[in-house]
Design a protein around this motif. Structure first.
Motif, PDB file in Angstrom:
ATOM      1  N   ARG A   1       0.983  -1.072   0.243  1.00  0.00           N
ATOM      2  CA  ARG A   1      -0.323  -0.078  -0.038  1.00  0.00           C
ATOM      3  C   ARG A   1       0.839   1.272   0.201  1.00  0.00           C
TER       4      ARG A   1
ATOM      5  N   ALA B   1      -5.086  -2.522  -2.132  1.00  0.00           N
ATOM      6  CA  ALA B   1      -4.069  -3.087  -2.034  1.00  0.00           C
ATOM      7  C   ALA B   1      -3.244  -3.802  -3.349  1.00  0.00           C
TER       8      ALA B   1
ATOM      9  N   GLN C   1      -5.628   4.269  -1.039  1.00  0.00           N
ATOM     10  CA  GLN C   1      -5.490   3.412  -2.422  1.00  0.00           C
ATOM     11  C   GLN C   1      -5.471   4.895  -3.648  1.00  0.00           C
TER      12      GLN C   1
END
Length: 248
Positions: A110, A132, A125
């Motif tokens: 991430r 992820a 995100q």
């Protein structure tokens, strides 16, 4: 065909190992039985053809940072179509129970500083992309045989990447947003995103060189050449266990 050309030709379809810095590339050069004499430049990056344990491997030195990593691995994917991509080298220890010298097998990736939460996206995100990026299950399985070095732990879990260096001063917010994250660096998630977009298997195997806010009794730093060797040895072991076709 020259010897270098033959080595690079053999790297088409072989695994690619990606590092950011020369010190992270050096252990692979030392482990290799053959190394091309003239690397291929790609912008500010450098591609080297190696033979590790009898099999060709493309070594990609990207330079530090998300954009350097993404642009270099994209070029490598287009030129060599590697069967898999492995991110190697150093990382910062993020979770409070990790220590310098520990090895981290990244299973998902991430961004620390992607924030589109105002539009309903999860922290870290990128809009239109997964929450992820996940490592290849086959490559994670290939890393299952790795053993912890004496005095150091072996971890599997979430790795973070961002454009800012995480320190004791700014680690609090990152730990709050990503309490499960083991480590942070400035390349792996970008590499994972590119591999996701190209449908290529990806794994990260990095060793912790410093702690982002150590406890009072923790060693907070280990020399880069030491952790680079820890990572390189683990990567070589994983590659050794792959089929000779390197298909994953």
């Amino acid at each position: 065909m020259t010897a270098d050309a033959a080595l690079f030709a053999a790297c088409v379809g072989a695994p690619a190992v990606v590092v950011a810095m020369p010190a992270e590339a050096q252990p692979f050069l030392e482990l290799a039985s053959e190394v091309g004499t003239v690397p291929q430049p790609v912008g500010g990056a450098q591609l080297s053809a190696l033979v590790l344990d009898g099999s060709p491997v493309l070594l990609v030195r990207t330079g530090i940072g998300l954009v350097n990593a993404a642009s270099a691995v994209t070029a490598a994917l287009e030129r060599f179509e590697p069967s898999a991509v492995v991110s190697a080298g150093s990382c910062g220890g993020l979770r409070s129970d990790v220590n310098v010298g520990d090895l981290v097998v990244g299973t998902e990736f991430r961004y620390t500083d992607a924030d589109a939460t105002a539009f309903g996206y999860a922290p870290g995100q990128v809009p239109g992309m997964p929450e992820a990026y996940r490592a290849s299950t086959e490559l994670v399985a290939a890393a299952a045989s790795l053993a912890a070095r004496q005095g150091h732990a072996l971890w599997r879990g979430t790795m973070l990447s961002g454009g800012s260096f995480v320190t004791a001063e700014n680690v609090g917010a990152t730990r709050e947003l990503f309490p499960e994250a083991l480590s942070t660096d400035m390349e792996s998630t970008a590499l994972a995103q590119v591999c996701h977009s190209h449908g290529r298997p990806f794994l990260a195997l990095r060793s912790i060189s410093d702690l982002c806010g150590p406890a009072a009794d923790q060693q907070f730093h280990m020399e880069l050449d030491v952790v680079a060797r820890i990572s390189a040895t683990a990567v070589a072991e994983v590659l050794r266990g792959l089929p000779r076709s390197a298909g994953v």
